[in-house]
Design a protein around this motif. Structure first.
Motif, PDB file in Angstrom:
ATOM      1  N   CYS A 150      -5.979  -4.393  14.499  1.00  0.00           N
ATOM      2  CA  CYS A 150      -6.312  -5.550  13.631  1.00  0.00           C
ATOM      3  C   CYS A 150      -6.963  -5.106  12.444  1.00  0.00           C
ATOM      4  CB  CYS A 150      -7.029  -6.612  14.371  1.00  0.00           C
ATOM      5  SG  CYS A 150      -6.229  -7.470  15.947  1.00  0.00           S
ATOM      6  N   SER A 151      -6.769  -5.423  11.170  1.00  0.00           N
ATOM      7  CA  SER A 151      -7.360  -4.927   9.894  1.00  0.00           C
ATOM      8  C   SER A 151      -8.481  -5.775   9.950  1.00  0.00           C
ATOM      9  CB  SER A 151      -6.484  -5.363   8.877  1.00  0.00           C
ATOM     10  OG  SER A 151      -6.202  -6.738   8.394  1.00  0.00           O
ATOM     11  N   ARG A 152      -9.632  -5.388   9.160  1.00  0.00           N
ATOM     12  CA  ARG A 152     -10.673  -6.151   9.031  1.00  0.00           C
ATOM     13  C   ARG A 152     -10.619  -7.498   8.287  1.00  0.00           C
ATOM     14  NH1 ARG A 152     -13.313  -1.131   8.937  1.00  0.00           N
ATOM     15  NH2 ARG A 152     -12.650  -0.509   6.944  1.00  0.00           N
ATOM     16  N   GLU A 153      -9.518  -7.394   7.434  1.00  0.00           N
ATOM     17  CA  GLU A 153      -9.179  -8.767   6.729  1.00  0.00           C
ATOM     18  C   GLU A 153      -8.668  -9.814   7.657  1.00  0.00           C
ATOM     19  OE1 GLU A 153     -10.158 -10.820   4.177  1.00  0.00           O
ATOM     20  OE2 GLU A 153     -10.735  -8.924   4.114  1.00  0.00           O
ATOM     21  N   MET A 154      -7.802  -9.216   8.513  1.00  0.00           N
ATOM     22  CA  MET A 154      -7.362 -10.300   9.571  1.00  0.00           C
ATOM     23  C   MET A 154      -8.404 -10.759  10.433  1.00  0.00           C
ATOM     24  SD  MET A 154      -6.622 -10.324  13.129  1.00  0.00           S
ATOM     25  CE  MET A 154      -5.223 -10.873  14.132  1.00  0.00           C
ATOM     26  N   ARG A 200     -11.396 -11.003   9.949  1.00  0.00           N
ATOM     27  CA  ARG A 200     -12.547 -11.733   9.222  1.00  0.00           C
ATOM     28  C   ARG A 200     -12.037 -13.370   8.800  1.00  0.00           C
ATOM     29  NH1 ARG A 200     -16.631 -10.280   6.690  1.00  0.00           N
ATOM     30  NH2 ARG A 200     -16.293  -8.255   6.494  1.00  0.00           N
ATOM     31  N   THR A 201     -10.896 -13.275   8.423  1.00  0.00           N
ATOM     32  CA  THR A 201     -10.234 -14.478   7.942  1.00  0.00           C
ATOM     33  C   THR A 201      -9.986 -15.318   9.108  1.00  0.00           C
ATOM     34  OG1 THR A 201      -8.728 -12.821   6.673  1.00  0.00           O
ATOM     35  CG2 THR A 201      -8.489 -15.361   6.284  1.00  0.00           C
ATOM     36  N   ASN A 202      -9.532 -14.796  10.242  1.00  0.00           N
ATOM     37  CA  ASN A 202      -9.429 -15.795  11.554  1.00  0.00           C
ATOM     38  C   ASN A 202     -10.580 -16.372  11.865  1.00  0.00           C
ATOM     39  OD1 ASN A 202      -6.221 -16.072  12.031  1.00  0.00           O
ATOM     40  ND2 ASN A 202      -6.378 -13.940  11.679  1.00  0.00           N
ATOM     41  N   ASP A 218      -9.428   3.489   9.356  1.00  0.00           N
ATOM     42  CA  ASP A 218     -10.322   2.514  10.234  1.00  0.00           C
ATOM     43  C   ASP A 218     -11.638   3.152  10.456  1.00  0.00           C
ATOM     44  OD1 ASP A 218      -7.536   1.109  12.145  1.00  0.00           O
ATOM     45  OD2 ASP A 218      -8.043   0.918  10.371  1.00  0.00           O
ATOM     46  N   THR A 272       0.820  -1.236  -0.049  1.00  0.00           N
ATOM     47  CA  THR A 272       0.081   0.000  -0.112  1.00  0.00           C
ATOM     48  C   THR A 272       0.719   1.268   0.151  1.00  0.00           C
ATOM     49  OG1 THR A 272      -1.395  -1.118   1.305  1.00  0.00           O
ATOM     50  CG2 THR A 272      -1.888   1.237   1.052  1.00  0.00           C
ATOM     51  N   LEU A 275     -17.525  -4.737  10.769  1.00  0.00           N
ATOM     52  CA  LEU A 275     -17.341  -5.927  10.130  1.00  0.00           C
ATOM     53  C   LEU A 275     -18.714  -6.285   9.341  1.00  0.00           C
ATOM     54  CD1 LEU A 275     -15.631  -8.691  12.346  1.00  0.00           C
ATOM     55  CD2 LEU A 275     -14.578  -7.533  10.383  1.00  0.00           C
TER      56      LEU A 275
END
Ligand code: B12
Length: 298
Positions: free
Chosen positions: A245-249, A251-253, A65, A26, A277
């Motif tokens: 924590c990023s939303r991707e982190m 969501r994935t976890n 964020d 980024t 989320l």
């Protein structure tokens, strides 16, 4: 050779990513697309970022964020970014509630012993649940804001964190149900998340309601949580994700955990990192309020 110590005032791209929470790719894309950040290059051609650029990137991360888009904010000067964040986060400049202002004074002055006595005094006066929910939780958020605005040193933040961890662990130890029965709840944060105060606040509130909770603390791999939940026949797994924590982190976890845990095991997730989320991860209870989890103790 004078013994003046030279402080490194620039950061390489890995450190800039760690310090700001904004990924290396980024940073390179913004450099090309928006002309910011424009790092200098060392003799090996590697990027090096100034502390001013890092401070501006931190504000950009906070505004992202909070829902802003890069095209709207990446080229804006620091003062404008600060003003925008203050408009979004009233805490920044408004008058603090008197009790929190009193505590912040001791923290900023790094009066560790006085802070310890003051916290114990408030605990006695308020009682455990109001102490955690109405004092420690908002004070933690204020410490975060002041740290971001450099109105509080890293040392002061660490003094506060250490005091809170010590006091909440003492409360948990004192109130942990004595009768030997299997824990019902498992608490943890995932790898990359060093922020455990939220988790400790949750554990304190639950243990004081007689709930047997097993906390694995910070940075526990998903697979290890699944193995431990099976071993102890756990009914609910509670996770905490800070704004770090990023939303991707998140969501994935959460999806990975939901896939690997039996459907009979409930998953609760909270912390600033779980806000916004959309859509909600399936099979996961999202809650940002400490008061919410008290129902688990009923
Ligand atoms: C203390 C602290 C630290 C300590 C942590 C010590 C510890 N053992 O926890 C240390 C010094 C290690 C630290 C390090 C860093 N930190 Co820090 N830290 C904080 C601070 C002040 C509090 C941390 C915390 O625990 N927050 C979590 C809880 C208390 O808050 P919450 O997420 O809002 O959750 C609330 C509710 O949702 C609920 N809740 C929480 N979990 C759960 C779970 C359930 C199930 C339920 C029902 C409810 C619930 O309770 C909370 C209280 O209401 C925050 C400020 C903040 N506002 O969070 C910054 C903050 C999180 N840190 C930040 C940063 C940038 C960092 C560093 C990168 C700094 C650095 N350069 O090294 C590193 C990264 C470390 C890592 N990899 O995780 C930023 C993140 C910004 C961003 N958007 O990315 C923050 C927001 C500060 C700021 N304002 O900029 N930090």
């Amino acid at each position: 050779m004078d013994d003046q110590v030279i402080f490194e005032t620039t950061l390489n791209i890995a450190a800039a990513e760690r310090e700001t929470g904004i990924g290396k790719d980024t940073l390179r894309i913004w450099e090309r697309r928006y002309g910011f950040p424009l790092p200098a290059r060392n003799d090996k051609g590697e990027r090096s970022y100034t502390l001013e650029q890092v401070e501006r990137l931190r504000y950009i991360k906070q505004l992202l964020d909070n829902g802003a888009r890069p095209s709207q904010i990446v080229t804006l000067p620091l003062e404008t970014l600060k003003r925008m964040l203050e408009e979004q986060q009233p805490h920044a400049s408004e008058v603090l509630p008197p009790l929190i202002a009193e505590g912040m004074k001791l923290i900023i002055a790094q009066r560790s012993q006085q802070l310890e006595q003051w916290l114990e005094q408030q605990l006695k006066q308020l009682g455990i649940e109001p102490f955690v929910i109405e004092l420690i939780a908002p004070m933690t958020a204020t410490v975060g804001h002041y740290w971001l605005q450099q109105r509080l040193s890293i040392a002061a933040e660490h003094i506060f964190t250490a005091q809170v961890i010590q006091l909440l662990n003492a409360i948990i130890h004192q109130h942990r149900p004595r009768y030997p029965s299997a824990p019902k709840l498992l608490l943890a944060t995932l790898p990359g998340e060093q922020h455990t105060l939220g988790l400790l606040m949750v554990e304190t509130l639950l243990v004081c309601r007689g709930v047997r909770a097993l906390s694995l603390g910070g940075q526990v791999p998903v697979e290890e949580i699944v193995r431990t939940a099976e071993r102890h026949q756990i009914q609910s797994v509670l996770l905490s994700f800070s704004a770090r924590c990023s939303r991707e982190m998140v969501r994935t976890n959460l999806a990975a955990l939901r896939r690997q845990l039996p459907q009979s095991v409930a998953i609760w997730a909270g912390g600033a990192g779980t806000q916004r989320l959309k859509p909600h991860p399936v099979g996961v209870q999202i809650s940002h309020s400490l008061a919410d989890i008290l129902q688990l103790g009923e």
